[in-house]
Design a protein around this motif. Structure first.
Motif, mmCIF file in Angstrom:
data_model
loop_
_atom_site.group_PDB
_atom_site.id
_atom_site.type_symbol
_atom_site.label_atom_id
_atom_site.label_comp_id
_atom_site.label_asym_id
_atom_site.label_seq_id
_atom_site.Cartn_x
_atom_site.Cartn_y
_atom_site.Cartn_z
ATOM 1 N N LYS A 178 25.978 -4.896 -8.762
ATOM 2 C CA LYS A 178 24.689 -5.048 -9.445
ATOM 3 C C LYS A 178 23.586 -5.145 -8.403
ATOM 4 O O LYS A 178 23.833 -5.392 -7.222
ATOM 5 C CB LYS A 178 24.676 -6.270 -10.351
ATOM 6 C CG LYS A 178 24.819 -7.584 -9.625
ATOM 7 C CD LYS A 178 24.837 -8.733 -10.614
ATOM 8 C CE LYS A 178 25.032 -10.044 -9.870
ATOM 9 N NZ LYS A 178 25.029 -11.176 -10.765
ATOM 10 N N ILE A 179 22.362 -4.940 -8.861
ATOM 11 C CA ILE A 179 21.200 -5.089 -7.982
ATOM 12 C C ILE A 179 20.942 -6.588 -7.817
ATOM 13 O O ILE A 179 20.792 -7.303 -8.802
ATOM 14 C CB ILE A 179 19.959 -4.387 -8.569
ATOM 15 C CG1 ILE A 179 20.201 -2.873 -8.642
ATOM 16 C CG2 ILE A 179 18.713 -4.693 -7.731
ATOM 17 C CD1 ILE A 179 19.108 -2.101 -9.371
ATOM 18 N N GLY A 215 20.965 15.670 -2.790
ATOM 19 C CA GLY A 215 21.899 16.701 -3.248
ATOM 20 C C GLY A 215 23.004 16.977 -2.263
ATOM 21 O O GLY A 215 23.810 17.881 -2.470
ATOM 22 N N ARG A 216 23.073 16.193 -1.206
ATOM 23 C CA ARG A 216 24.069 16.434 -0.155
ATOM 24 C C ARG A 216 24.868 15.177 0.164
ATOM 25 O O ARG A 216 24.459 14.077 -0.140
ATOM 26 C CB ARG A 216 23.384 16.888 1.127
ATOM 27 C CG ARG A 216 22.642 18.167 0.995
ATOM 28 C CD ARG A 216 21.899 18.480 2.275
ATOM 29 N NE ARG A 216 21.108 19.664 2.102
ATOM 30 C CZ ARG A 216 21.143 20.693 2.918
ATOM 31 N NH1 ARG A 216 21.903 20.679 3.972
ATOM 32 N NH2 ARG A 216 20.386 21.737 2.684
ATOM 33 N N GLN A 217 25.966 15.384 0.831
ATOM 34 C CA GLN A 217 26.736 14.275 1.386
ATOM 35 C C GLN A 217 26.108 13.975 2.741
ATOM 36 O O GLN A 217 26.405 14.630 3.735
ATOM 37 C CB GLN A 217 28.199 14.671 1.545
ATOM 38 C CG GLN A 217 28.906 14.882 0.230
ATOM 39 C CD GLN A 217 30.326 15.345 0.453
ATOM 40 O OE1 GLN A 217 30.544 16.470 0.872
ATOM 41 N NE2 GLN A 217 31.269 14.473 0.170
ATOM 42 N N SER A 218 25.219 12.984 2.781
ATOM 43 C CA SER A 218 24.453 12.778 4.003
ATOM 44 C C SER A 218 24.258 11.313 4.380
ATOM 45 O O SER A 218 23.685 11.036 5.418
ATOM 46 C CB SER A 218 23.078 13.451 3.860
ATOM 47 O OG SER A 218 22.391 12.917 2.746
ATOM 48 N N SER A 219 24.723 10.387 3.564
ATOM 49 C CA SER A 219 24.446 8.979 3.861
ATOM 50 C C SER A 219 25.640 8.305 4.520
ATOM 51 O O SER A 219 26.740 8.843 4.573
ATOM 52 C CB SER A 219 24.060 8.228 2.577
ATOM 53 O OG SER A 219 25.209 7.884 1.841
ATOM 54 N N SER A 220 25.408 7.093 4.973
ATOM 55 C CA SER A 220 26.473 6.291 5.585
ATOM 56 C C SER A 220 27.089 5.340 4.561
ATOM 57 O O SER A 220 27.736 4.373 4.929
ATOM 58 C CB SER A 220 25.914 5.500 6.765
ATOM 59 O OG SER A 220 25.497 6.380 7.779
ATOM 60 N N GLY A 221 26.875 5.596 3.293
ATOM 61 C CA GLY A 221 27.460 4.787 2.235
ATOM 62 C C GLY A 221 26.523 4.524 1.077
ATOM 63 O O GLY A 221 26.958 4.216 -0.023
ATOM 64 N N CYS A 222 25.235 4.624 1.316
ATOM 65 C CA CYS A 222 24.243 4.315 0.292
ATOM 66 C C CYS A 222 24.002 5.495 -0.643
ATOM 67 O O CYS A 222 24.406 6.613 -0.373
ATOM 68 C CB CYS A 222 22.914 3.930 0.952
ATOM 69 S SG CYS A 222 23.017 2.423 1.926
ATOM 70 N N TRP A 273 27.272 -5.649 -2.872
ATOM 71 C CA TRP A 273 28.127 -5.282 -1.747
ATOM 72 C C TRP A 273 27.276 -5.290 -0.477
ATOM 73 O O TRP A 273 26.239 -4.617 -0.423
ATOM 74 C CB TRP A 273 28.699 -3.880 -1.910
ATOM 75 C CG TRP A 273 29.542 -3.651 -3.123
ATOM 76 C CD1 TRP A 273 30.352 -4.545 -3.755
ATOM 77 C CD2 TRP A 273 29.667 -2.410 -3.838
ATOM 78 N NE1 TRP A 273 30.974 -3.946 -4.812
ATOM 79 C CE2 TRP A 273 30.576 -2.636 -4.888
ATOM 80 C CE3 TRP A 273 29.116 -1.165 -3.690
ATOM 81 C CZ2 TRP A 273 30.943 -1.644 -5.789
ATOM 82 C CZ3 TRP A 273 29.473 -0.173 -4.581
ATOM 83 C CH2 TRP A 273 30.378 -0.406 -5.609
ATOM 84 N N PRO A 274 27.672 -6.005 0.560
ATOM 85 C CA PRO A 274 26.862 -6.016 1.799
ATOM 86 C C PRO A 274 26.700 -4.604 2.383
ATOM 87 O O PRO A 274 27.647 -3.825 2.412
ATOM 88 C CB PRO A 274 27.681 -6.899 2.748
ATOM 89 C CG PRO A 274 28.546 -7.723 1.850
ATOM 90 C CD PRO A 274 28.836 -6.885 0.649
#
Length: 189
Positions: free
Chosen positions: A100-101, A158-165, A143-144
């Motif tokens: 959750k936020i 639109g891409r796979q570009s983040s480190s998890g976010c 989640w930390p």
């Protein structure tokens, strides 16, 4: 002389039509194939909040990492929005499940995580601003180190570009930020 010019024009027009005629006949007989560039689209699908949550509570978000889309429903059931997103680069970086936020911030600062520094030791803390990787708004999850945030680089959406976010265009994360209160339930799938 006028008649000759008209005749030449007619002759050129008739020649062009004669050359194009076989293509026109084939086009009428067989429809052109639909070409889809699979590298530029995601397997988009719609979701129903009821398939993920028991109730709307303050609001719900379904972040679909395969479709690269974030679905939002307001707690009153009246607002439903879908936003294109960036998603984690690899499956190992993708955390799935319910969260959750827990906090929201306009003008977030950014600190690279230890795993980011291991990958690129040149990364440094970045205060809020136009080049901040978190963009203009950030919503922190329970989640930390996992957030829903904007991006300074719209090419990432639109891409796979983040480190998890989960990343959104800055103007869209601003809209979501205004609609999704702290306590909004999130399901990352």
């Amino acid at each position: 002389m006028t008649d000759i010019r008209l005749s030449r024009r007619r002759l050129l027009g008739a020649t062009g039509l004669a050359l194009a005629a076989p293509s026109l006949v084939l086009a009428e007989q067989k429809p052109a194939p639909i070409v889809v560039n699979r590298h530029n689209i995601a397997g988009f699908r719609t979701h129903r909040w009821q398939d993920h949550f028991d109730d709307l509570g303050k609001g719900v978000i379904v972040a679909d990492t395969e479709a690269r889309a974030l679905h939002f429903w307001a707690g009153n059931g009246k607002v439903e929005r879908i936003f294109p997103t960036s998603v984690p680069r690899t499956d190992e970086l993708t955390k799935r499940g319910y969260t959750k936020i827990v906090r929201k911030k306009v003008g977030p600062d950014w600190t690279p995580t230890p795993s980011m520094l291991k990958e690129n030791p040149d990364l440094e803390y970045m205060p809020p601003g136009p080049h901040n990787p978190l963009g203009t708004h950030a919503m922190y999850l329970s989640w930390p180190a996992y957030l829903i945030h904007g991006t300074h680089d719209p090419r990432k959406i639109g891409r796979q570009s983040s480190s998890g976010c989960i990343g959104l265009y800055n103007n869209m994360v601003e809209q979501l930020f205004a609609m999704a209160p702290v306590g909004t339930q999130v399901h990352v799938i």
